[in-house]
Design a protein around this motif. Structure first.
Motif, PDB file in Angstrom:
ATOM      1  N   ALA A 255       0.838  -1.206   0.000  1.00  0.00           N
ATOM      2  CA  ALA A 255       0.000   0.000   0.000  1.00  0.00           C
ATOM      3  C   ALA A 255       0.872   1.255   0.000  1.00  0.00           C
ATOM      4  O   ALA A 255       0.594   2.215  -0.738  1.00  0.00           O
ATOM      5  CB  ALA A 255      -0.927  -0.002   1.212  1.00  0.00           C
ATOM      6  N   ALA A 256       1.934   1.229   0.812  1.00  0.00           N
ATOM      7  CA  ALA A 256       2.835   2.384   0.848  1.00  0.00           C
ATOM      8  C   ALA A 256       3.516   2.574  -0.504  1.00  0.00           C
ATOM      9  O   ALA A 256       3.672   3.712  -0.987  1.00  0.00           O
ATOM     10  CB  ALA A 256       3.876   2.203   1.948  1.00  0.00           C
ATOM     11  N   ALA A 257       3.900   1.475  -1.146  1.00  0.00           N
ATOM     12  CA  ALA A 257       4.538   1.557  -2.460  1.00  0.00           C
ATOM     13  C   ALA A 257       3.556   2.106  -3.491  1.00  0.00           C
ATOM     14  O   ALA A 257       3.932   2.906  -4.355  1.00  0.00           O
ATOM     15  CB  ALA A 257       5.044   0.189  -2.888  1.00  0.00           C
ATOM     16  N   ARG A 258       2.290   1.692  -3.393  1.00  0.00           N
ATOM     17  CA  ARG A 258       1.282   2.205  -4.330  1.00  0.00           C
ATOM     18  C   ARG A 258       1.078   3.703  -4.137  1.00  0.00           C
ATOM     19  O   ARG A 258       0.963   4.459  -5.107  1.00  0.00           O
ATOM     20  CB  ARG A 258      -0.042   1.465  -4.142  1.00  0.00           C
ATOM     21  N   VAL A 259       0.995   4.118  -2.874  1.00  0.00           N
ATOM     22  CA  VAL A 259       0.819   5.546  -2.590  1.00  0.00           C
ATOM     23  C   VAL A 259       2.009   6.326  -3.126  1.00  0.00           C
ATOM     24  O   VAL A 259       1.853   7.376  -3.767  1.00  0.00           O
ATOM     25  CB  VAL A 259       0.632   5.772  -1.070  1.00  0.00           C
ATOM     26  N   GLU A 260       3.212   5.784  -2.868  1.00  0.00           N
ATOM     27  CA  GLU A 260       4.415   6.467  -3.353  1.00  0.00           C
ATOM     28  C   GLU A 260       4.446   6.512  -4.881  1.00  0.00           C
ATOM     29  O   GLU A 260       4.795   7.537  -5.483  1.00  0.00           O
ATOM     30  CB  GLU A 260       5.670   5.763  -2.829  1.00  0.00           C
ATOM     31  N   ALA A 261       4.055   5.402  -5.524  1.00  0.00           N
ATOM     32  CA  ALA A 261       4.015   5.367  -6.989  1.00  0.00           C
ATOM     33  C   ALA A 261       2.993   6.368  -7.511  1.00  0.00           C
ATOM     34  O   ALA A 261       3.240   7.061  -8.515  1.00  0.00           O
ATOM     35  CB  ALA A 261       3.680   3.965  -7.470  1.00  0.00           C
ATOM     36  N   GLU A 262       1.857   6.441  -6.812  1.00  0.00           N
ATOM     37  CA  GLU A 262       0.826   7.407  -7.229  1.00  0.00           C
ATOM     38  C   GLU A 262       1.350   8.833  -7.098  1.00  0.00           C
ATOM     39  O   GLU A 262       1.135   9.670  -7.988  1.00  0.00           O
ATOM     40  CB  GLU A 262      -0.437   7.217  -6.374  1.00  0.00           C
ATOM     41  N   GLN A 263       2.044   9.100  -6.001  1.00  0.00           N
ATOM     42  CA  GLN A 263       2.611  10.441  -5.806  1.00  0.00           C
ATOM     43  C   GLN A 263       3.659  10.747  -6.880  1.00  0.00           C
ATOM     44  O   GLN A 263       3.709  11.859  -7.408  1.00  0.00           O
ATOM     45  CB  GLN A 263       3.249  10.551  -4.414  1.00  0.00           C
ATOM     46  N   GLN A 264       4.484   9.756  -7.181  1.00  0.00           N
ATOM     47  CA  GLN A 264       5.502   9.974  -8.213  1.00  0.00           C
ATOM     48  C   GLN A 264       4.843  10.169  -9.587  1.00  0.00           C
ATOM     49  O   GLN A 264       5.315  10.966 -10.404  1.00  0.00           O
ATOM     50  CB  GLN A 264       6.490   8.802  -8.248  1.00  0.00           C
ATOM     51  N   THR A 265       3.744   9.456  -9.830  1.00  0.00           N
ATOM     52  CA  THR A 265       3.019   9.620 -11.090  1.00  0.00           C
ATOM     53  C   THR A 265       2.453  11.032 -11.193  1.00  0.00           C
ATOM     54  O   THR A 265       2.566  11.686 -12.242  1.00  0.00           O
ATOM     55  CB  THR A 265       1.885   8.581 -11.191  1.00  0.00           C
TER      56      THR A 265
END
Length: 156
Positions: free
Chosen positions: A103-113
């Motif tokens: 979940a943290a990786a998804r949030v981080e990926a979303e933020q980076q996107t």
């Protein structure tokens, strides 16, 4: 001598011998025999008692062994159950931790996107302005046209 008198005399001597034997010799012999018989009967009684005690002790030992075996089996089963519970709990915690990491990786990926999109919009806006400059052959003032640039960003 007469045979009757000899026979009578021998009978008297025999009677005296029997009386003497019965009075002085026979009681110690019977006493010794009785003591010996008593010792033998006491020894046999002690052997019988020891044998019954041994049988009783063997039964108690077997009962204790059976009790110990069942307790050991119970403790092993409890330990097995606790081990399985600990393993299941560790698996659950690991799954939960993995889900948190994902979940943290998804949030981080979303933020980076989102950040990459913003950067891309900035770059596209800059390229559009440069393209418009070249088309118009004159410089466009970025401060004056900030509203135009912000609309362009949102459209992209």
């Amino acid at each position: 001598m007469n045979i009757n008198s000899t026979l009578f005399l021998q009978a008297v001597v025999f009677a005296i011998l029997v009386w003497f034997t019965m009075k002085y010799v026979w009681p110690p012999i019977t006493k010794a025999l009785d003591e010996r018989a008593q010792k033998i009967s006491d020894g046999l009684a002690a052997a019988d008692k020891a044998k019954s005690e041994l049988t009783s002790a063997n039964k108690r030992v077997e009962e204790e062994l059976a009790k110990t075996r069942t307790e050991t089996a119970t403790r092993l089963a409890d330990a097995e159950r606790r081990g399985q519970a600990i393993i299941e709990e560790a698996k659950a915690r690991a799954t939960e931790e993995a889900n948190k990491i994902v979940a943290a990786a998804r949030v981080e990926a979303e933020q980076q996107t989102v950040k990459a999109r913003e950067t891309l919009r900035e770059q596209v806006a800059t390229l559009a302005v440069k393209g418009a400059e070249q088309i118009l052959r004159k410089e466009v003032n970025a401060g004056v046209h900030a509203d135009l640039l912000s609309r362009l960003k949102t459209e992209l």
